[in-house]
Structure formats: structure tokens, C-alpha cells
Design an enzyme around this catalytic site. Structure first.
Site, PDB file in Angstrom:
ATOM      1  N   ASP A  74      -9.144   5.457  11.199  1.00  0.00           N
ATOM      2  CA  ASP A  74      -9.329   5.654   9.757  1.00  0.00           C
ATOM      3  C   ASP A  74      -8.835   7.026   9.313  1.00  0.00           C
ATOM      4  OD1 ASP A  74     -10.575   3.184   9.334  1.00  0.00           O
ATOM      5  OD2 ASP A  74     -12.540   3.981   9.847  1.00  0.00           O
ATOM      6  N   SER A 134      -5.727   9.448   3.781  1.00  0.00           N
ATOM      7  CA  SER A 134      -4.774   8.382   3.502  1.00  0.00           C
ATOM      8  C   SER A 134      -3.779   8.707   2.410  1.00  0.00           C
ATOM      9  CB  SER A 134      -5.541   7.124   3.133  1.00  0.00           C
ATOM     10  OG  SER A 134      -6.504   7.419   2.152  1.00  0.00           O
ATOM     11  N   ASP A 159      -7.941   0.517  -2.647  1.00  0.00           N
ATOM     12  CA  ASP A 159      -8.557   1.734  -3.205  1.00  0.00           C
ATOM     13  C   ASP A 159      -8.039   2.163  -4.563  1.00  0.00           C
ATOM     14  OD1 ASP A 159     -10.074   1.959  -0.935  1.00  0.00           O
ATOM     15  OD2 ASP A 159      -8.998   3.648  -0.094  1.00  0.00           O
ATOM     16  N   TYR A 197       0.824  -1.211   0.000  1.00  0.00           N
ATOM     17  CA  TYR A 197       0.000   0.000   0.000  1.00  0.00           C
ATOM     18  C   TYR A 197       0.859   1.262   0.000  1.00  0.00           C
ATOM     19  CZ  TYR A 197      -3.819   3.088   1.458  1.00  0.00           C
ATOM     20  OH  TYR A 197      -4.755   4.095   1.531  1.00  0.00           O
ATOM     21  N   ARG A 236      -1.267   8.031  -3.983  1.00  0.00           N
ATOM     22  CA  ARG A 236      -2.146   7.037  -3.366  1.00  0.00           C
ATOM     23  C   ARG A 236      -3.499   7.621  -2.966  1.00  0.00           C
ATOM     24  NH1 ARG A 236       0.236   4.467   1.956  1.00  0.00           N
ATOM     25  NH2 ARG A 236      -0.689   6.306   2.935  1.00  0.00           N
ATOM     26  N   ASP A 237      -4.521   6.792  -3.130  1.00  0.00           N
ATOM     27  CA  ASP A 237      -5.874   7.129  -2.708  1.00  0.00           C
ATOM     28  C   ASP A 237      -6.262   8.531  -3.169  1.00  0.00           C
ATOM     29  OD1 ASP A 237      -8.215   6.392  -1.645  1.00  0.00           O
ATOM     30  OD2 ASP A 237      -7.544   6.260   0.418  1.00  0.00           O
TER      31      ASP A 237
END
Length: 476
Positions: free
Chosen positions: A431, A209, A250, A197, A202-203
Site C-alpha cells: 500500500d 499514491s 479515491d 487510475y 491523483r489521490d
């Protein structure tokens, strides 16, 4: 001295609903430390409209991703091994000198071949010693003896080891060495579970995140050379054990539904395709079982989205050379969607999938149409024990009232080609930060159903862990 625990596991599509262009928003799954993963909650991309095609989801993706596991643990089937930090390796591993591929003192040597290709069958599931330390920190803060006893049970449940930043790689050899040590003590297969990840950009549809690598700052080269290359070397050095890997939560679902939104532009989309294909190719080893993240029912559950997702998955796998180690797909990573239900507190928006069982059946059909009918699935059940806790399917961040779900279990049935229930997201890992104005604050972490006391993504959230334990279903 850390303690490792292993838990031995025994071993139709969604109805034809309006397949509108419902778009999910990839929230982030969160891992450990800086640049922690960005998983997003169940509703990643919760619908906002109504009617057949209306209401494309606007929530966030897979869910601040943290390790996996769930279900009642029978103490008679668990084993514990002490891991001495002075005897485990860290840093770069030389495959030519590492003993990680050895069979210990077992005679005959442990046969790590997976029955029917399922890495969770007939294996002990290795528990991350780092997660045990986090749980111990919460146990030290409570006085209720019954609650303490439940928390002790959580220490026997496997959660995934998140490689959410380059710095985390140095901890991977010791993690795998500890799993191998347990395997050699028990003379039975032990399966480790990791999460890849750290994609550049990213995302792209979430804030909580965001990762450490950016395309504009040599992100692709760094991803390949500083991230994937050392992981490949370490996994190759541990060829004598089963390793299941969840690939880039994701990422591909975001380009299926969120292209053009926030930072999800065409350049990022192509890089996701290329870099995921690179990862699948580089980690193609007989003892590694790769599961590509495939969102969840509240994101790709609509028929049109199923088809889009399945087409992208097929194209990326083909671009990677159709690696044999791509076992299948992971759903509900760091999310809250239940396995099945008849009603929920949010509007289904004509989504024909009532839970992850329906979604896996539907996605299996969509994948079969793309020539991938042989692929299997794992479902993250770490925090999906309780339903009716969200006003919107897209609410993915630290939802209040959540509870741990089914414990990790191989071949649980209930859906097409289902390899296992797993805990990809470690319950208790945040989260995303809940206070507006803080770095990486995402609006979804301030929604009415979110616990706004939450720290940054991936950091330990004691009070939330307590609630997940209390609300576990089945009960701990």
C-alpha cells in the site's frame, strides 16, 4: 512462458445514525510500477471525533489498490491456458486490423452478452499472468509444502490489471489478447478486470499514491491524449470480450469529504469531475462495464456523506451524458473493511454501516434518491477476511494481521444489486513504503498497526503476502 488461469464463477439502508460531517481521507491504491495507484485502506477517512456528527474520518481512501479476488477455488472448475509472449501483441492496436474482436474457432461464436447485464455471470474470470509471476516469486521463497499449496491456489484467482501510469498501457493489449485466447480455447465467455487510475493530481489527500500527472504541468491534456485515448483504442479493438473497469479509485470520494485538505482544492475537485466524466464518456462501449469507485463504509458510510457522494456521482454521470456502460460502483477497493460484523476494534463514530453489505444497501438508497436506482455494485474482498486488526478505521496502509477474504464470485447476495465479489487489489502489492524519510512516505504507513517493512506502493511485499495467505478467511 507466462501462464493464464481462468476461474469460473457460479452463478435496507444502514440504520439511521448520526450523520455528521465525517470526512474520509483518500489514501492511494497502488498499482504496478512507478506512479503506482494509491488505494487506501478501509478506514480511509477514519473518524477522529465522537458523537453524532463529530469524528470526521482522517484516514485514507480506498487503499493502495491492487487487484481483486477471493474465495475458495474448486480445481474442477478452473482452466489453464498457456500464453506465449511471442504471439501476444503490445503497444498500439489498430482496431481495423486487430483480430481481438474475432471469435476464434468456436462454432457458434462465443456469445459475450452478459446475463442481466452482469459481466461476471456465466464467465471465466481471467487471471493476470503478471500476478501469477509475483506469486511464483513467493512460492520459490518458502519451504512449507502446505503453504506452497495454498499459494498455488491463489494463482487461480482473478486480480485486477492496474493501469496506474501511462507506461502501463503498452502491456494492456497482451493482457487482453491472452484473455481472448483463453476464451477462444474454451468457447465460453472470459471477463477481464482492469483499473483506470491516473488522474492529474491523483489521490489528493494521500502521499503514498501520488500519480505522475499534475494539473500545473499540462496534466489534463496528457490524461486525455496520452492515457485515455490509447486505452479507448485498445478496448475498442477487443470488442469480442467482456471487460469490467474500475474507474479512478479515491477520486470522487475525496471531493465529497476532503475538499480543502492537503492538495484537494477547488481546481483539483473540478478536474476530477471533468476528467472522470470524460473517461466514462470515452469508454462507453457495449462490451465494457464501468464501475465508478465509491469508497467504503468507513469513508462515506455516514448519512451526510452518503448523500454528498451520491450527489457528486449523479452529477458526474450526467455530465458524461449518462453512458449506458456505467454499470455501477466499486466499494472497498484496496481496503480492509469486512462484509459485515457486530463489533470492531475501532470506534464506529456513530457510523450506522457495519461493513460493506450495510454500506452498499445505504448507498443504493442514496443513489436511488438521485435517480440512479438501477446501478449495481462490486465489492473488493481481496484483503478483508479478518477484522479487529486496526486501532482506527482510517488505518489503510499494510495493516498487520490482514487475510484474504471471500473469493471472487458473481451474484453472491447479501446486499442490494450486488454483481460480484472481486479482488481489485492484488494481495501482496504494498500500500505504501513504511520507512519514514523515503519518497512518498505517508504517515499512515508508519502507524502502530502498519507493517513498516513495506516497500513502495505497488511493489511486491513477500512477507505481507505470506501473512495474507495464512490468514485467509475462508481458508485457502
Amino acid at each position: 512462458m507466462a501462464t493464464s488461469v481462468a476461474v469460473i464463477l457460479a452463478l435496507t439502508a444502514c440504520g439511521d445514525g448520526g450523520g455528521g460531517d465525517t470526512s474520509g481521507t483518500g489514501g492511494g491504491s497502488s498499482g504496478v510500477g512507478a506512479g503506482t495507484p494509491t488505494g487506501s485502506g478501509v478506514g480511509a477517512g477514519t473518524p477522529t471525533g465522537s458523537g453524532v456528527g463529530a469524528g470526521t474520518p482522517t484516514g485514507s481512501g480506498v487503499g493502495a489498490g491492487t487487484p481483486t479476488g477471493s474465495g475458495t477455488v474448486d480445481p474442477t472448475t478452473t482452466s489453464t491456458g498457456n500464453v506465449d509472449p511471442t504471439t501476444t501483441s503490445s503497444g498500439t492496436v489498430d482496431p481495423t486490423t486487430s483480430a481481438a474482436a474475432g471469435g476464434g474457432n468456436c462454432s457458434p461464436a462465443v456469445d459475450i452478452a452478459a446475463p442481466n447485464g452482469n459481466p461476471f455471470t456465466g464467465a471465466h474470470l481471467f487471471v493476470d499472468p503478471g500476478y501469477i509471476k509475483k506469486v511464483d516469486s513467493s512460492i520459490a521463497q518458502v519451504t512449507d509444502t502446505a503453504l506452497k499449496a495454498k499459494m498455488e491456489k491463489v494463482k487461480q484467482i482473478q486480480t485486477a490489471f492496474w493501469l496506474d501510469r501511462i507506461e502501463a498501457i503498452k502491456e494492456l493489449p497482451a493482457y487482453l489478447d491472452a484473455a481472448l485466447k483463453l476464451q477462444n480455447e474454451m468457447c465460453e465467455p472470459v471477463t477481464a478486470l482492469i483499473v483506470i487510475y491516473d488522474l492529474p493530481n491523483r489521490d489528493c489527500f494521500a502521499e503514498a499514491s501520488n500519480g505522475e500527472l499534475q494539473l500545473a504541468q499540462n496534466g489534463t491534456q496528457r490524461y486525455k491524449e496520452e492515457y485515455i485515448a490509447p486505452i479507448k483504442q485498445i478496448l475498442a479493438a477487443h470488442s469480442g470480450q467482456r471487460i469490467a473497469a474500475v474507474i479512478e479509485p479515491d477520486s470522487l470520494p475525496n471531493i465529497a469529504t476532503n475538499l480543502g485538505g492537503k492538495r484537494c482544492d477547488e481546481t483539483t475537485a473540478q478536474s476530477y469531475r471533468d476528467n472522470v466524466a470524460h473517461t466514462l464518456k470515452e469508454l462507453n462501449m457495449p462490451h465494457v462495464y464501468q464501475y465508478i469507485d465509491a469508497a467504503h463504509s468507513g469513508w462515506l458510510g455516514w448519512p451526510d456523506n452518503q448523500k454528498k457522494g451520491a450527489k457528486i456521482f449523479a452529477e458526474v454521470i450526467k455530465a458524461a451524458g449518462s453512458p449506458a456502460s456505467v454499470r455501477g460502483f466499486a466499494t472497498n477497493v484496496a481496503n480492509y473493511t469486512q462484509l459485515s460484523y457486530s463489533a470492531e476494534s475501532y470506534d464506529q463514530q456513530d457510523n450506522p454501516c457495519f461493513g460493506e453489505f450495510d454500506y452498499v444497501d445505504a448507498m443504493a438508497s442514496a443513489l436511488s434518491a438521485e435517480g440512479l436506482g438501477d446501478k449495481h455494485f462490486i465489492i473488493d474482498t481481496s484483503r478483508n477476511g479478518v477484522g479487529n486488526i486496526r486501532a482506527d478505521w482510517g488505518y489503510w496502509c499494510n495493516n498487520k494481521g490482514a487475510g484474504m477474504g471471500e473469493r471472487p464470485k458473481a451474484s453472491p447476495g447479501g446486499a442490494t444489486n450486488l454483481d460480484a465479489f472481486v479482488w481489485v487489489k492484488p494481495p501482496g502489492d504494498s500500500d505504501g513504503v513504511g520507512q519514514e524519510g523515503q519518497p512518498r512516505y505517508d504517515l499512515f504507513c508508519g502507524k502502530e498497526n502498519a507493517d513498516t517493512r513495506a516497500p513502495q506502493a505497488g511493489q511486491w511485499f513477500h512477507d505481507y503476502f505470506v501473512e495474507c495467505v495464512k490468514n485467509a478467511k475462508p481458508a485457502l
